[in-house]
Design a protein around this motif. Sequence first.
Motif, PDB file in Angstrom:
ATOM      1  N   ARG A 157     -46.553  28.819   4.444  1.00  0.00           N
ATOM      2  CA  ARG A 157     -45.640  28.473   3.343  1.00  0.00           C
ATOM      3  C   ARG A 157     -44.268  29.108   3.569  1.00  0.00           C
ATOM      4  O   ARG A 157     -43.234  28.479   3.341  1.00  0.00           O
ATOM      5  CB  ARG A 157     -46.228  28.942   2.007  1.00  0.00           C
ATOM      6  CG  ARG A 157     -47.541  28.234   1.680  1.00  0.00           C
ATOM      7  CD  ARG A 157     -48.279  28.904   0.560  1.00  0.00           C
ATOM      8  NE  ARG A 157     -48.671  30.266   0.975  1.00  0.00           N
ATOM      9  CZ  ARG A 157     -49.443  31.069   0.278  1.00  0.00           C
ATOM     10  NH1 ARG A 157     -49.899  30.690  -0.887  1.00  0.00           N
ATOM     11  NH2 ARG A 157     -49.757  32.268   0.706  1.00  0.00           N
ATOM     12  N   GLU A 158     -44.283  30.358   4.029  1.00  0.00           N
ATOM     13  CA  GLU A 158     -43.021  31.060   4.273  1.00  0.00           C
ATOM     14  C   GLU A 158     -42.222  30.394   5.386  1.00  0.00           C
ATOM     15  O   GLU A 158     -41.005  30.215   5.258  1.00  0.00           O
ATOM     16  CB  GLU A 158     -43.291  32.536   4.628  1.00  0.00           C
ATOM     17  CG  GLU A 158     -43.913  33.338   3.507  1.00  0.00           C
ATOM     18  CD  GLU A 158     -45.446  33.300   3.469  1.00  0.00           C
ATOM     19  OE1 GLU A 158     -46.026  34.178   2.824  1.00  0.00           O
ATOM     20  OE2 GLU A 158     -46.063  32.395   4.078  1.00  0.00           O
ATOM     21  N   ASP A 159     -42.911  30.014   6.475  1.00  0.00           N
ATOM     22  CA  ASP A 159     -42.214  29.341   7.584  1.00  0.00           C
ATOM     23  C   ASP A 159     -41.645  27.992   7.144  1.00  0.00           C
ATOM     24  O   ASP A 159     -40.558  27.604   7.567  1.00  0.00           O
ATOM     25  CB  ASP A 159     -43.153  29.143   8.777  1.00  0.00           C
ATOM     26  CG  ASP A 159     -43.457  30.443   9.516  1.00  0.00           C
ATOM     27  OD1 ASP A 159     -42.754  31.450   9.279  1.00  0.00           O
ATOM     28  OD2 ASP A 159     -44.399  30.448  10.321  1.00  0.00           O
ATOM     29  N   ALA A 160     -42.369  27.283   6.294  1.00  0.00           N
ATOM     30  CA  ALA A 160     -41.883  25.991   5.803  1.00  0.00           C
ATOM     31  C   ALA A 160     -40.626  26.182   4.960  1.00  0.00           C
ATOM     32  O   ALA A 160     -39.668  25.409   5.072  1.00  0.00           O
ATOM     33  CB  ALA A 160     -42.969  25.289   4.996  1.00  0.00           C
ATOM     34  N   ALA A 161     -40.593  27.206   4.115  1.00  0.00           N
ATOM     35  CA  ALA A 161     -39.411  27.477   3.287  1.00  0.00           C
ATOM     36  C   ALA A 161     -38.198  27.775   4.169  1.00  0.00           C
ATOM     37  O   ALA A 161     -37.098  27.265   3.923  1.00  0.00           O
ATOM     38  CB  ALA A 161     -39.688  28.646   2.333  1.00  0.00           C
ATOM     39  N   VAL A 162     -38.393  28.564   5.215  1.00  0.00           N
ATOM     40  CA  VAL A 162     -37.313  28.905   6.150  1.00  0.00           C
ATOM     41  C   VAL A 162     -36.830  27.642   6.873  1.00  0.00           C
ATOM     42  O   VAL A 162     -35.623  27.382   6.954  1.00  0.00           O
ATOM     43  CB  VAL A 162     -37.805  29.974   7.158  1.00  0.00           C
ATOM     44  CG1 VAL A 162     -36.857  30.113   8.336  1.00  0.00           C
ATOM     45  CG2 VAL A 162     -37.998  31.315   6.447  1.00  0.00           C
ATOM     46  N   ARG A 163     -37.761  26.845   7.385  1.00  0.00           N
ATOM     47  CA  ARG A 163     -37.406  25.625   8.128  1.00  0.00           C
ATOM     48  C   ARG A 163     -36.668  24.632   7.236  1.00  0.00           C
ATOM     49  O   ARG A 163     -35.630  24.083   7.621  1.00  0.00           O
ATOM     50  CB  ARG A 163     -38.677  24.975   8.711  1.00  0.00           C
ATOM     51  CG  ARG A 163     -38.411  23.631   9.412  1.00  0.00           C
ATOM     52  CD  ARG A 163     -39.695  22.973   9.895  1.00  0.00           C
ATOM     53  NE  ARG A 163     -40.718  22.847   8.881  1.00  0.00           N
ATOM     54  CZ  ARG A 163     -40.700  21.948   7.886  1.00  0.00           C
ATOM     55  NH1 ARG A 163     -39.696  21.104   7.755  1.00  0.00           N
ATOM     56  NH2 ARG A 163     -41.693  21.907   7.010  1.00  0.00           N
ATOM     57  N   GLU A 164     -37.190  24.398   6.048  1.00  0.00           N
ATOM     58  CA  GLU A 164     -36.562  23.431   5.140  1.00  0.00           C
ATOM     59  C   GLU A 164     -35.152  23.864   4.750  1.00  0.00           C
ATOM     60  O   GLU A 164     -34.255  23.031   4.643  1.00  0.00           O
ATOM     61  CB  GLU A 164     -37.426  23.228   3.888  1.00  0.00           C
ATOM     62  CG  GLU A 164     -38.659  22.396   4.142  1.00  0.00           C
ATOM     63  CD  GLU A 164     -38.370  20.919   4.390  1.00  0.00           C
ATOM     64  OE1 GLU A 164     -37.272  20.432   4.064  1.00  0.00           O
ATOM     65  OE2 GLU A 164     -39.266  20.240   4.916  1.00  0.00           O
ATOM     66  N   THR A 165     -34.942  25.151   4.550  1.00  0.00           N
ATOM     67  CA  THR A 165     -33.599  25.642   4.210  1.00  0.00           C
ATOM     68  C   THR A 165     -32.625  25.338   5.329  1.00  0.00           C
ATOM     69  O   THR A 165     -31.512  24.849   5.085  1.00  0.00           O
ATOM     70  CB  THR A 165     -33.628  27.150   3.909  1.00  0.00           C
ATOM     71  OG1 THR A 165     -34.527  27.388   2.830  1.00  0.00           O
ATOM     72  CG2 THR A 165     -32.243  27.668   3.541  1.00  0.00           C
ATOM     73  N   GLU A 166     -33.048  25.581   6.567  1.00  0.00           N
ATOM     74  CA  GLU A 166     -32.157  25.303   7.701  1.00  0.00           C
ATOM     75  C   GLU A 166     -31.903  23.799   7.849  1.00  0.00           C
ATOM     76  O   GLU A 166     -30.773  23.375   8.058  1.00  0.00           O
ATOM     77  CB  GLU A 166     -32.714  25.888   8.996  1.00  0.00           C
ATOM     78  CG  GLU A 166     -31.737  25.735  10.139  1.00  0.00           C
ATOM     79  CD  GLU A 166     -31.940  26.719  11.274  1.00  0.00           C
ATOM     80  OE1 GLU A 166     -31.058  26.769  12.150  1.00  0.00           O
ATOM     81  OE2 GLU A 166     -32.967  27.420  11.293  1.00  0.00           O
ATOM     82  N   GLU A 167     -32.958  22.987   7.707  1.00  0.00           N
ATOM     83  CA  GLU A 167     -32.803  21.537   7.845  1.00  0.00           C
ATOM     84  C   GLU A 167     -31.886  20.958   6.768  1.00  0.00           C
ATOM     85  O   GLU A 167     -31.069  20.090   7.041  1.00  0.00           O
ATOM     86  CB  GLU A 167     -34.170  20.841   7.776  1.00  0.00           C
ATOM     87  CG  GLU A 167     -35.022  21.037   9.007  1.00  0.00           C
ATOM     88  CD  GLU A 167     -36.412  20.432   8.871  1.00  0.00           C
ATOM     89  OE1 GLU A 167     -36.716  19.779   7.836  1.00  0.00           O
ATOM     90  OE2 GLU A 167     -37.218  20.616   9.795  1.00  0.00           O
ATOM     91  N   GLU A 168     -32.029  21.438   5.542  1.00  0.00           N
ATOM     92  CA  GLU A 168     -31.276  20.869   4.427  1.00  0.00           C
ATOM     93  C   GLU A 168     -29.867  21.423   4.291  1.00  0.00           C
ATOM     94  O   GLU A 168     -28.955  20.695   3.900  1.00  0.00           O
ATOM     95  CB  GLU A 168     -32.030  21.093   3.106  1.00  0.00           C
ATOM     96  CG  GLU A 168     -33.302  20.289   3.019  1.00  0.00           C
ATOM     97  CD  GLU A 168     -34.049  20.447   1.698  1.00  0.00           C
ATOM     98  OE1 GLU A 168     -35.061  19.765   1.534  1.00  0.00           O
ATOM     99  OE2 GLU A 168     -33.605  21.249   0.838  1.00  0.00           O
ATOM    100  N   THR A 169     -29.686  22.728   4.594  1.00  0.00           N
ATOM    101  CA  THR A 169     -28.403  23.375   4.302  1.00  0.00           C
ATOM    102  C   THR A 169     -27.708  23.991   5.516  1.00  0.00           C
ATOM    103  O   THR A 169     -26.596  24.499   5.368  1.00  0.00           O
ATOM    104  CB  THR A 169     -28.580  24.495   3.254  1.00  0.00           C
ATOM    105  OG1 THR A 169     -29.282  25.595   3.856  1.00  0.00           O
ATOM    106  CG2 THR A 169     -29.339  23.996   2.028  1.00  0.00           C
TER     107      THR A 169
END
Length: 137
Positions: free
Chosen positions: A50-62
């Motif tokens: 879950r933590e890795d997904a939050a980090v990845r999504e933040t980079e992809e989106e912002t």
Amino acid sequence: MTQQNTDERPGIAAAIVVNEGRVLMVRRRVREGQLSWQFPAGEVEPGETREDAAVRETEEETGLTVGAVKLLGERVHPKTGRLMSYTACDVLGGTAHVADTEELAELAWVSHGEIPQYVPYGLFEPVQDYLDGALPS
């Protein structure tokens, strides 16, 4: 938790990114019911934490590089019925911008006092508690 609640879809991981006394919020191009402004978030991929997904999504989106600090909690979201996890993150590098123009319309760094204007129905209690401590009132 029953499978009915999560609908057997992957969980959603949200990043609670605090920097310089503000929290990062994004506005999706497609609203999810009442949800317009929210935290950077997306589906957890197979084999991903879950933590890795939050980090990845933040980079992809912002475009922002963040590091997970701690998992704040999880719940079945009352508006979407999706299993949500919330991870506190620190900024490691980059400048936040709308990197995923298909998903995001805009982003904002929101002060503690502005949160109710962006999320009038209130935040998940562990997230609100974290922001109460992390952001100046």
